[in-house]
Design a protein around this motif. Structure first.
Motif, PDB file in Angstrom:
ATOM      1  N   SER A  73       2.314   1.293   2.379  1.00 51.61           N
ATOM      2  CA  SER A  73       2.526   1.429   3.823  1.00 51.61           C
ATOM      3  C   SER A  73       1.189   1.533   4.527  1.00 51.61           C
ATOM      4  O   SER A  73       0.162   1.879   3.925  1.00 51.61           O
ATOM      5  N   GLY A  74       1.194   1.266   5.846  1.00 49.51           N
ATOM      6  CA  GLY A  74      -0.013   1.417   6.639  1.00 49.51           C
ATOM      7  C   GLY A  74      -0.453   2.861   6.732  1.00 49.51           C
ATOM      8  O   GLY A  74      -1.652   3.152   6.769  1.00 49.51           O
ATOM      9  N   TYR A  75       0.500   3.770   6.767  1.00 49.37           N
ATOM     10  CA  TYR A  75       0.179   5.202   6.817  1.00 49.37           C
ATOM     11  C   TYR A  75      -0.624   5.593   5.569  1.00 49.37           C
ATOM     12  O   TYR A  75      -1.657   6.258   5.667  1.00 49.37           O
ATOM     13  N   ASP A  97      -7.784  -1.100  12.936  1.00 51.70           N
ATOM     14  CA  ASP A  97      -6.379  -1.140  12.527  1.00 51.70           C
ATOM     15  C   ASP A  97      -5.695  -2.271  13.290  1.00 51.70           C
ATOM     16  O   ASP A  97      -5.603  -2.235  14.516  1.00 51.70           O
ATOM     17  N   GLU A  98      -5.220  -3.270  12.565  1.00 52.26           N
ATOM     18  CA  GLU A  98      -4.614  -4.456  13.183  1.00 52.26           C
ATOM     19  C   GLU A  98      -3.093  -4.481  13.002  1.00 52.26           C
ATOM     20  O   GLU A  98      -2.485  -5.554  13.012  1.00 52.26           O
ATOM     21  N   ALA A  99      -2.487  -3.305  12.863  1.00 48.68           N
ATOM     22  CA  ALA A  99      -1.055  -3.219  12.563  1.00 48.68           C
ATOM     23  C   ALA A  99      -0.199  -4.049  13.509  1.00 48.68           C
ATOM     24  O   ALA A  99       0.719  -4.753  13.081  1.00 48.68           O
ATOM     25  N   HIS A 100      -0.479  -3.952  14.814  1.00 48.68           N
ATOM     26  CA  HIS A 100       0.371  -4.628  15.801  1.00 48.68           C
ATOM     27  C   HIS A 100      -0.166  -5.983  16.228  1.00 48.68           C
ATOM     28  O   HIS A 100       0.503  -6.709  16.960  1.00 48.68           O
ATOM     29  N   THR A 118      -1.046  -4.381   8.383  1.00 50.50           N
ATOM     30  CA  THR A 118       0.246  -3.904   7.892  1.00 50.50           C
ATOM     31  C   THR A 118       1.282  -5.015   7.980  1.00 50.50           C
ATOM     32  O   THR A 118       1.195  -5.905   8.822  1.00 50.50           O
ATOM     33  N   TYR A 119       2.271  -4.934   7.095  1.00 48.47           N
ATOM     34  CA  TYR A 119       3.234  -6.028   6.935  1.00 48.47           C
ATOM     35  C   TYR A 119       4.665  -5.644   7.312  1.00 48.47           C
ATOM     36  O   TYR A 119       5.586  -6.417   7.100  1.00 48.47           O
ATOM     37  N   GLY A 120       4.848  -4.476   7.886  1.00 50.93           N
ATOM     38  CA  GLY A 120       6.189  -4.031   8.270  1.00 50.93           C
ATOM     39  C   GLY A 120       6.549  -4.365   9.703  1.00 50.93           C
ATOM     40  O   GLY A 120       7.603  -3.952  10.183  1.00 50.93           O
ATOM     41  N   LEU A 145       5.373  -9.410  10.092  1.00 51.28           N
ATOM     42  CA  LEU A 145       5.696 -10.110   8.847  1.00 51.28           C
ATOM     43  C   LEU A 145       7.102  -9.794   8.347  1.00 51.28           C
ATOM     44  O   LEU A 145       7.627 -10.483   7.479  1.00 51.28           O
ATOM     45  N   GLY A 146       7.708  -8.728   8.867  1.00 47.92           N
ATOM     46  CA  GLY A 146       9.095  -8.429   8.533  1.00 47.92           C
ATOM     47  C   GLY A 146       9.328  -7.889   7.137  1.00 47.92           C
ATOM     48  O   GLY A 146      10.461  -7.880   6.652  1.00 47.92           O
ATOM     49  N   THR A 147       8.280  -7.400   6.470  1.00 47.55           N
ATOM     50  CA  THR A 147       8.488  -6.836   5.131  1.00 47.55           C
ATOM     51  C   THR A 147       7.950  -5.398   5.114  1.00 47.55           C
ATOM     52  O   THR A 147       8.393  -4.569   5.895  1.00 47.55           O
ATOM     53  N   HIS A 148       7.005  -5.060   4.274  1.00 50.04           N
ATOM     54  CA  HIS A 148       6.482  -3.697   4.206  1.00 50.04           C
ATOM     55  C   HIS A 148       5.127  -3.742   3.520  1.00 50.04           C
ATOM     56  O   HIS A 148       4.717  -4.777   3.002  1.00 50.04           O
ATOM     57  N   GLY A 149       4.431  -2.585   3.529  1.00 51.08           N
ATOM     58  CA  GLY A 149       3.148  -2.512   2.848  1.00 51.08           C
ATOM     59  C   GLY A 149       1.983  -2.750   3.783  1.00 51.08           C
ATOM     60  O   GLY A 149       2.151  -3.024   4.978  1.00 51.08           O
ATOM     61  N   ALA A 150       0.765  -2.625   3.227  1.00 49.05           N
ATOM     62  CA  ALA A 150      -0.451  -2.779   4.017  1.00 49.05           C
ATOM     63  C   ALA A 150      -1.610  -3.145   3.097  1.00 49.05           C
ATOM     64  O   ALA A 150      -1.560  -2.919   1.889  1.00 49.05           O
ATOM     65  N   ALA A 151      -2.655  -3.705   3.700  1.00 53.22           N
ATOM     66  CA  ALA A 151      -3.859  -4.038   2.944  1.00 53.22           C
ATOM     67  C   ALA A 151      -5.082  -3.522   3.691  1.00 53.22           C
ATOM     68  O   ALA A 151      -5.154  -3.614   4.920  1.00 53.22           O
ATOM     69  N   ILE A 152      -6.033  -2.980   2.935  1.00 51.11           N
ATOM     70  CA  ILE A 152      -7.353  -2.679   3.466  1.00 51.11           C
ATOM     71  C   ILE A 152      -8.261  -3.837   3.070  1.00 51.11           C
ATOM     72  O   ILE A 152      -8.415  -4.136   1.879  1.00 51.11           O
ATOM     73  N   LEU A 153      -8.840  -4.494   4.069  1.00 42.81           N
ATOM     74  CA  LEU A 153      -9.761  -5.605   3.829  1.00 42.81           C
ATOM     75  C   LEU A 153     -11.182  -5.085   3.961  1.00 42.81           C
ATOM     76  O   LEU A 153     -11.547  -4.496   4.979  1.00 42.81           O
ATOM     77  N   THR A 154     -11.990  -5.298   2.943  1.00 40.92           N
ATOM     78  CA  THR A 154     -13.335  -4.730   2.961  1.00 40.92           C
ATOM     79  C   THR A 154     -14.213  -5.464   1.945  1.00 40.92           C
ATOM     80  O   THR A 154     -13.855  -6.559   1.487  1.00 40.92           O
TER      81      THR A 154
END
Length: 369
Positions: A99-101, A195-198, A223-225, A228-237
């Motif tokens: 999750s993004g959290y 944070d690019e969640a939205h 974040t992908y929830g 993207l309509g699914t769930h989860g998140a990625a940290i890009l670095t």
């Protein structure tokens, strides 16, 4: 006998009195103007059938991961998905979370030390504030989207600083001046985290990618929830920060990994977005229809989140109920969640909303503003 839980009951009763008590409700029937399903992928049958086909071809995707990534949960699928995401966003590395959290908890509890300073936009997501408590670092706020205020704060700092913003804010629905902030953080040798969640999916891969700021942004959280309509998140670095998080970020180290179906759905979601560009085009058309109704809003003109300020909890609650009675699902944000006098109706627009629905919605709102 003293009731040792009295203070819990007292706090809940106070919320009941003010009409701000939160309760869980099952999904309600109505016209959706409140979910984060901006591009309609949750209800998109083509996307659902694509994922179903993948499961039928490989049922093992549904199996549990059996452990944390550092023990037994580091599958070929999750590694492949991270490599794919990093390449798509033009970063060295990506690290996936359920999750993004969790991603924000990991990032901000691990990177800053007690000798560093985190400077956050005053409207940053709650997960960042919670993570800062875990890090014991000094936290400061700058005025929302105020580049000059941020620079004044940075000028006074001596040690290492992290500046944290969202590219698209979920309460006001406005965009950050990301290019200007990137220049300021580079000028003062501060680490910028976005944070690019939205924003992801709405503005293709987000504003960091749109403006090619990868070399100026230490880490981007996707974040992908939402779109993207699914769930989860990625940290890009970069590779160094990814390795550091794997070694020192407790939310990553001590969490059981998600099953491979989640990681697969994220990768397939990227492919689906790239072959269905008309979804984001339709969304922007609907946003324009909404904006053309001339409702006063602090939100950006191309944001799927449109906030309507109703500076009174009672009036706002009445409006929300009237909209619900007319079949519209909306989300009201009351004080003290936001500052008193800035209570708002938070409208989320989607690619699947019709022009008729949008106009009917705005006609009702106009009677209360």
């Amino acid at each position: 006998m003293l009731n040792k839980f009295y203070h819990f009951q007292e706090a809940l009763e106070k919320r009941k009195e003010t009409g701000t008590l939160r309760i869980l409700k099952q999904n309600q029937k109505g016209i959706d103007f409140y979910s984060n399903d901006y591009l309609g992928l949750v209800r998109n049958e083509d996307f659902q059938n694509l994922l179903l086909k993948k499961i039928i071809e490989n049922p093992e995707l549904l199996k549990g991961s059996t452990g944390s990534r550092l023990i037994s949960g580091n599958s070929f699928v999750v590694v492949e998905t991270e490599e794919f995401i990093a390449k798509e966003h033009q970063y060295e590395s990506a690290l996936l979370f359920p999750s993004g959290y969790n991603a924000n908890l990991a990032l901000f509890s691990a990177l800053p030390t007690r000798h560093d300073t985190i400077i956050v936009d005053e409207q940053i997501h709650r997960s960042v504030h919670d993570a800062c408590k875990m890090s014991n670092t000094k936290k400061m706020k700058f005025k929302h989207n105020d580049v000059e205020n941020l620079e004044r704060i940075l000028k006074k700092q001596n040690g290492l600083c992290y500046v944290v913003i969202e590219s698209l804010y979920s309460m006001d629905g406005d965009l950050a001046p990301i290019n200007e902030i990137a220049e300021i953080t580079e000028k003062y040798n501060a680490n910028l985290i976005v944070d690019e969640a939205h924003a992801f999916g709405i503005f293709e891969y987000g504003l960091v990618d749109k403006f090619q700021l990868q070399n100026k942004v230490l880490a981007t959280v996707i974040t992908y929830g939402k779109a993207l309509g699914t769930h989860g998140a990625a940290i890009l670095t970069n590779d160094l920060i990814k390795s550091y998080l794997i070694n020192f970020a407790s939310p990553f180290i001590y969490s059981t990994s998600a099953h491979d179906f989640l990681w697969m759905s994220i990768q397939e979601g990227y492919h689906f977005l790239n072959t269905n560009k008309e979804l984001s085009i339709k969304l922007q058309e609907n946003i324009k229809i909404f904006r053309d109704q001339n409702l006063k809003s602090p939100s950006s003109e191309n944001s799927p989140i449109q906030a309507i300020i109703i500076p009174d909890n009672h009036q706002l609650r009445t409006l929300k109920e009237v909209l619900f009675e007319n079949g519209f699902l909306t989300y009201a944000v009351f004080s003290p969640t936001v500052k008193e006098g800035t209570e708002r109706l938070r409208i989320c627009l989607h690619s699947f909303n019709t022009e008729e629905e949008i106009i009917q919605l705005t006609n009702i709102i106009k009677k209360f503003t």
